[in-house]
Design a protein around this motif. Structure first.
Motif, mmCIF file in Angstrom:
data_model
loop_
_atom_site.group_PDB
_atom_site.id
_atom_site.type_symbol
_atom_site.label_atom_id
_atom_site.label_comp_id
_atom_site.label_asym_id
_atom_site.label_seq_id
_atom_site.Cartn_x
_atom_site.Cartn_y
_atom_site.Cartn_z
ATOM 1 N N GLN A 181 -19.717 -8.930 28.248
ATOM 2 C CA GLN A 181 -20.915 -8.637 29.045
ATOM 3 C C GLN A 181 -22.194 -9.038 28.321
ATOM 4 O O GLN A 181 -23.237 -9.183 28.947
ATOM 5 C CB GLN A 181 -20.967 -7.161 29.422
ATOM 6 N N GLN A 216 -17.716 -2.560 36.579
ATOM 7 C CA GLN A 216 -18.941 -1.777 36.461
ATOM 8 C C GLN A 216 -19.547 -1.439 37.829
ATOM 9 O O GLN A 216 -20.415 -0.586 37.915
ATOM 10 C CB GLN A 216 -19.973 -2.514 35.606
ATOM 11 N N GLN A 260 -15.303 -7.732 34.130
ATOM 12 C CA GLN A 260 -16.194 -6.713 33.565
ATOM 13 C C GLN A 260 -17.244 -6.304 34.598
ATOM 14 O O GLN A 260 -17.530 -5.130 34.764
ATOM 15 C CB GLN A 260 -16.861 -7.253 32.300
#
Length: 181
Positions: A104, A180, A176
Motif C-alpha cells: 500500500q 480496506q 489490499q
C-alpha cells in the motif's frame, strides 16, 4: 519519475481499482517468489576455487586435501545461494532480500530491461532508493515509495521475471485496496 505528490494526481491511479479475479491467490499465498540465483560462471568459479584449495594441500596429506576440497566446494556453493536474494510478494508485503514494505506504500511498478535497466543502475542511479541489484541479471523492476515517512524514494530490484513481478505487485495492491474497502 513523478514525485509522490504528483503520483496522486495521475489519472491512471485515480481510476476505480480493477476487479480481482475469483481465482486469485488467497491469504498466505505468494503472488510472486524468486530467488535471484547467480549465473553459471559463479557456480563454476565456486567449484574451481574450492578444488584449488584442496589441491594446495595435496603435498601435505592426500586425505586432508580431499576433505578440505570437498568442504570448500560445498561451503562456497552455499555462499553463492545465500548471496542470492529472494524477491517475494505475499500477504500484502513486498520482500526484497531482508527488507520488506507493505504494498500500500508503493506506487506503480515498472518493468525494466535492456538499456533502460542499465541506465537505471548506472548513470540514473538514485542514491536515496533502496537497491537490491545483482550484476548477473539484465532485467529488473522499479517502484516508487509513496510513504512520506520512508527515507527511500523507490525500490529497485534485480529479477529475471520483471513482468511477473510487476503483475504480482499490482495484484497485491488491488487486493489490499479491496480489503480496506
Amino acid at each position: 519519475m513523478p514525485a509522490a505528490s504528483e503520483h496522486a494526481l495521475d489519472p491512471a491511479s485515480s481510476a476505480a481499482p480493477l476487479p480481482v479475479p475469483a481465482d486469485a491467490p488467497g491469504e498466505g499465498a505468494a503472488l510472486f517468489h524468486e530467488r535471484v540465483l547467480a549465473g553459471p560462471g559463479f557456480w563454476i568459479a565456486a567449484v574451481g576455487v574450492g578444488a584449488a584449495l584442496g589441491l594446495i594441500l595435496i603435498p601435505l596429506h592426500l586425505t586432508v586435501a580431499i576433505v578440505v576440497g570437498v568442504v570448500s566446494i560445498l561451503a562456497l556453493l552455499v555462499l553463492v545461494v545465500m548471496y542470492s536474494p529472494v524477491v517475494e510478494v505475499a500477504d500484502g508485503w513486498f520482500r526484497l532480500g531482508r527488507a520488506r514494505i507493505e504494498v500500500q506504500h508503493l506506487g506503480e511498478p515498472t518493468a525494466l530491461s535492456g538499456e533502460v535497466w542499465a541506465r537505471t543502475i548506472g548513470q540514473d542511479f538514485e542514491p536515496l532508493a533502496h537497491h537490491c541489484v545483482r550484476g548477473w541479471t539484465t532485467t529488473g523492476m522499479r517502484v516508487e515509495v509513496l510513504d512520506d515517512d520512508d527515507p527511500a524514494t523507490a525500490w529497485v530490484a534485480s529479477t529475471r521475471r520483471p513482468d511477473d513481478l510487476v503483475l504480482a505487485l499490482r495484484t497485491a495492491q488491488r487486493l489490499q485496496a479491496r480489503s480496506q474497502d
